[in-house]
Structure formats: C-alpha cells, structure tokens
Design an enzyme around this catalytic site. Structure first.
Site, PDB file in Angstrom:
ATOM      1  N   TYR A 129       1.685  78.261  -0.250  1.00 40.46           N
ATOM      2  CA  TYR A 129       2.987  78.762   0.209  1.00 40.46           C
ATOM      3  C   TYR A 129       3.989  78.879  -0.938  1.00 40.46           C
ATOM      4  O   TYR A 129       4.998  79.559  -0.813  1.00 40.46           O
ATOM      5  CB  TYR A 129       3.565  77.866   1.307  1.00 40.46           C
ATOM      6  CG  TYR A 129       2.804  77.915   2.619  1.00 40.46           C
ATOM      7  CD1 TYR A 129       1.787  78.840   2.821  1.00 40.46           C
ATOM      8  CD2 TYR A 129       3.089  77.037   3.645  1.00 40.46           C
ATOM      9  CE1 TYR A 129       1.080  78.878   4.005  1.00 40.46           C
ATOM     10  CE2 TYR A 129       2.379  77.076   4.846  1.00 40.46           C
ATOM     11  CZ  TYR A 129       1.371  78.001   5.012  1.00 40.46           C
ATOM     12  OH  TYR A 129       0.669  78.029   6.190  1.00 40.46           O
ATOM     13  N   ASP A 139     -12.897  73.337   8.186  1.00 41.78           N
ATOM     14  CA  ASP A 139     -13.503  73.934   9.392  1.00 41.78           C
ATOM     15  C   ASP A 139     -14.119  72.852  10.272  1.00 41.78           C
ATOM     16  O   ASP A 139     -13.987  72.875  11.505  1.00 41.78           O
ATOM     17  CB  ASP A 139     -14.531  75.015   9.019  1.00 41.78           C
ATOM     18  CG  ASP A 139     -15.348  74.672   7.787  1.00 41.78           C
ATOM     19  OD1 ASP A 139     -15.048  73.653   7.139  1.00 41.78           O
ATOM     20  OD2 ASP A 139     -16.290  75.409   7.457  1.00 41.78           O
ATOM     21  N   ASP A 186      -0.618  72.937   8.073  1.00 41.92           N
ATOM     22  CA  ASP A 186       0.172  73.779   8.983  1.00 41.92           C
ATOM     23  C   ASP A 186      -0.652  74.084  10.228  1.00 41.92           C
ATOM     24  O   ASP A 186      -0.208  73.927  11.374  1.00 41.92           O
ATOM     25  CB  ASP A 186       0.524  75.072   8.223  1.00 41.92           C
ATOM     26  CG  ASP A 186       1.547  75.912   8.963  1.00 41.92           C
ATOM     27  OD1 ASP A 186       1.947  75.519  10.064  1.00 41.92           O
ATOM     28  OD2 ASP A 186       1.925  76.976   8.430  1.00 41.92           O
TER      29      ASP A 186
END
Ligand code: NAD
Length: 365
Positions: free
Chosen positions: A139, A219, A243
């Site tokens: 980010y 995952d 997030d």
C-alpha cells in the site's frame, strides 16, 4: 491515562457515550486515573470549524496516551471531493498518530454462536486476534503508478527487517499474554518480501521461547479461518494480507456492531470500533455499543496495562449476552430481550462492576 474521546458522527456519538460511561465506572472501581477530554472530528467538526480534523483536535490527541474514536462520515457530505470529506479527518489522524500495528480481535460469544455464518460446532470457542502491519507493504511501496499510455500499472511490495521486527515483537508480546501461540502469515513460496518476513519473524521468535510459532501461507490461512478458526490464537501478517484476513475473520462473528480494533506502536494508541457512522440508524438509540465498549476494554489492557479492569468489562459483555439482552442487530430468537443503546451500556457497566466487586471479595477472602 489521558484519553482523547472523538465521538464523531452518527452512531459514533451514541456508542462512544456508553463506552466512556463503562470505562469511567470500571476505572473508578479499580482506582485507575483516567482523564478524559472530548474533541470534534468528521462531519461535526466540518460544521463547527470548517475542517474534518481541527488543529485543536489533533493537538489534544497528540497530548494524550490514547484516543477513543466513535465513527466519522455523514451523507450530508457525500457530494464533496474525497479530500474534503469527513472521512479524511480520520485518515489524517491515523497518519499523525503513527501506529504501525493494527489489532483486530474476533471471538465467539457462546450465546451468539448462531449469528455466525459458520456452523456453531466450527465457530464455537473461537478467540483470535489479528495483528496487521499497517504502515508498510504494497500500500505504501515505491515506485507505484501507471505507464504513460496507462496500459500498465505497478505497485511495489517492500518490507524492511526493521518494519517486520517491530510488528512481530508486538504480536509475540500479545501472544505471550494469551494462549502463547503465534501464526505468522506470508506467501514465502512466491514472494521475496515474504521470505524476509519469515526469516525475521524466526529471528524475533528466539526472544520468545515460551510462544509457539507456526508459519502459514496466506491462502491456507484464509481456508483455516473458515474451516477451523479455533486453531488460531494470534495471527501476525503484513498490510495487504491483514486487510483481507481481518475482514474475513470479522464476518465470522456475525455482527459488525460487536467488533473493536486498536492501532498501536506509534506516538498515541488509537481505539475504534470497526463499524461506521450508520446514518440509517443514527439518533434512534438502537446502535449496538458493544464494539465501542470492547475498545474501552482493549484500551485498559493495552495502553493502561490494567488487565483486571479490562477483563471486568469483558465479563460484563459476556454476562449481558448470556442473560439474553440484545440490541436490534443481534436479535435472532423470540425470547431475546430487546434493549436500547443506553440500556445495553448501563447493563454492561453494572455487570462489569458487579463482576469486579465479586473478584475483589474473593481475593480478600
Ligand atoms: P456502517 O458500518 O456505518 O453501516 C453498515 C450497516 O451496519 C448499516 O446497516 C448499519 O446500520 C449497521 N451497523 C453498523 N454499526 C452498527 C452498530 N454498532 N449497531 C447496529 N448496526 C450497525 O457502514 P456504511 O453504511 O458503509 O457507512 C456509513 C458511513 O460511515 C459512511 O460515511 C462511511 O464512510 C463511514 N464509515 C466510517 C468508518 C469509521 O469511522 N471508521 C468505517 C466505515 C464507514
């Protein structure tokens, strides 16, 4: 502890009032000196001062040990440019406070286990906390942007060992006070930044031999969160994965109004419920204040280091729910007892102080 309270907009005002009442009652009982000052932020600050984060508010926050924020945002200002909207006040505040570790607890309350989208036997007993690195990763990484012809776009995922170490220490410290299990989440099979993440977390782990450390690929973690959330205690991860995983974990609990968060590690700690200003129910005395009240409990544990007082609030919340009291958003059964925001706050305050008195009495015996 100096606490700046920024109730903000919509239901922010209603839920924060209850959180402050509970905090004051419990602090009095435990002789904790909490000095509270209120400041404006968001839409109400724009109306009063022309700015969503007035100078006085920022100064007041920076002079405090912690900030308790309600919510910001109002449909009145939906037409403004993003940089002028109330929400920018909160984004700027977060930047100034400088917290780099975002904590998001997600736990099952025995009496609300049917509100989860997961089957009760899977969700029951879940009590996990996600520590998300908040100031680094993709980010913020440079370079970023578009190619001249806008046919390509790029971002950079970068982490330094320093950034990883400081958030890892926070996660290990928290795990040490809980069930002593830390799951570090990365994508080290594909990403170099994740390989550094893993190596660095392993190095920090040497300082915490009493905490069990495991590594999971993101995952696999996303999968375990819905198939076996009970296996987790503290989850440590970077900005992007955090997030996504923290929202996934949040949804498991079944109600937005119950969720608290903290951002720590910077100049001043920030506590805020996960929900927004909920203009659809604002002013109706029906918002669920438990997320804000849980923020008060987190603040006592994290910033003030007053564990017993924090636990008293959490016991109060459990008791209110097990007695069947519900704000509208939590009602699922005909025999649930519907209460207002104010009644819920009052009940938690009462049960929290009762439980603390009971504990004191037992200790004295
Ligand atoms: P929201 O969280 O305010 O509301 C979503 C839904 O959940 C609504 O139906 C609302 O009634 C319900 N809800 C939320 N909190 C509740 C509570 N405590 N008790 C009972 N029901 C609750 O999200 P939104 O509607 O997308 O956004 C409304 C405004 O809030 C917008 O201006 C948005 O920008 C702002 N917002 C602020 C924050 C923040 O301050 N941290 C976070 C999210 C959204």
């Amino acid at each position: 502890m100096k606490l700046a309270v920024l109730a903000g907009d919509g239901i922010g005002k209603e839920v924060t009032r209850e959180a402050v009442n509970v905090l004051e009652r419990v602090s009095n009982l435990f002789d904790i000196d909490v000095r509270i000052e209120q400041f404006e932020i968001g839409a109400e600050a724009i109306k009063a001062n022309g700015s969503p984060l007035p100078e006085r508010t920022l100064e007041g926050c920076l002079e405090s040990d912690a900030v308790l924020l309600g919510a910001v945002g109002s449909p009145e200002f939906d037409d403004l440019l993003p940089e002028d909207r109330p929400e920018i006040g909160l984004l700027n505040l977060r930047k100034h406070l400088g917290g780099f570790a975002n904590l998001r607890p997600a736990k099952s309350h025995p009496s609300l286990v049917n509100s989860s989208p997961l089957r009760p036997e899977i969700f029951e007993g879940t009590d996990l906390l996600i520590v998300r690195e908040l100031l680094g990763g993709i980010y913020f990484g440079e370079p970023r942007g578009f190619s001249e012809d806008r046919r390509r776009a790029f971002n950079t995922l970068t982490y330094s060992a320093f950034e990883i170490e400081r958030v890892a220490r926070i996660a290990f410290d928290i795990a040490r006070d809980r069930k002593k299990k830390l799951t570090s989440v990365d994508k080290a099979n594909v990403l170099e930044s994740s390989r550094l993440w893993r190596e660095t977390v392993n190095n920090v782990a040497a300082e915490y031999p009493d905490v069990e450390l495991e590594h999971l690929f993101v995952d696999a973690c996303a999968m375990h969160l819905v198939t076996d959330p009970n296996r987790f205690d503290v989850i440590l991860t970077g900005n992007l994965f955090g997030d996504i995983l923290s929202d996934e974990a949040a949804v498991l609990t079944g109600s937005l109004g119950m969720l608290a968060s903290a951002t720590i590690g910077g100049k001043v700690d920030l506590y805020e419920p996960v929900h927004g200003s909920a203009p659809d129910i604002a002013g109706k005395n029906q918002a669920n204040p438990l997320g804000a009240i849980e923020c008060a409990a987190m603040c006592l544990a994290q910033t003030a280091n007053k564990r017993q007082a924090s636990e008293a609030i959490q016991t109060g919340v459990q008791k209110v729910l097990s007695e069947g009291y519900r704000t509208v958003d939590l009602i699922t059964n005909a025999d649930d007892v519907k209460v207002t925001t104010e009644e819920m706050g009052e009940l938690v305050g009462r049960y929290a102080t009762e439980s603390a008195n009971f504990t004191h009495a037992h200790r004295a015996v």
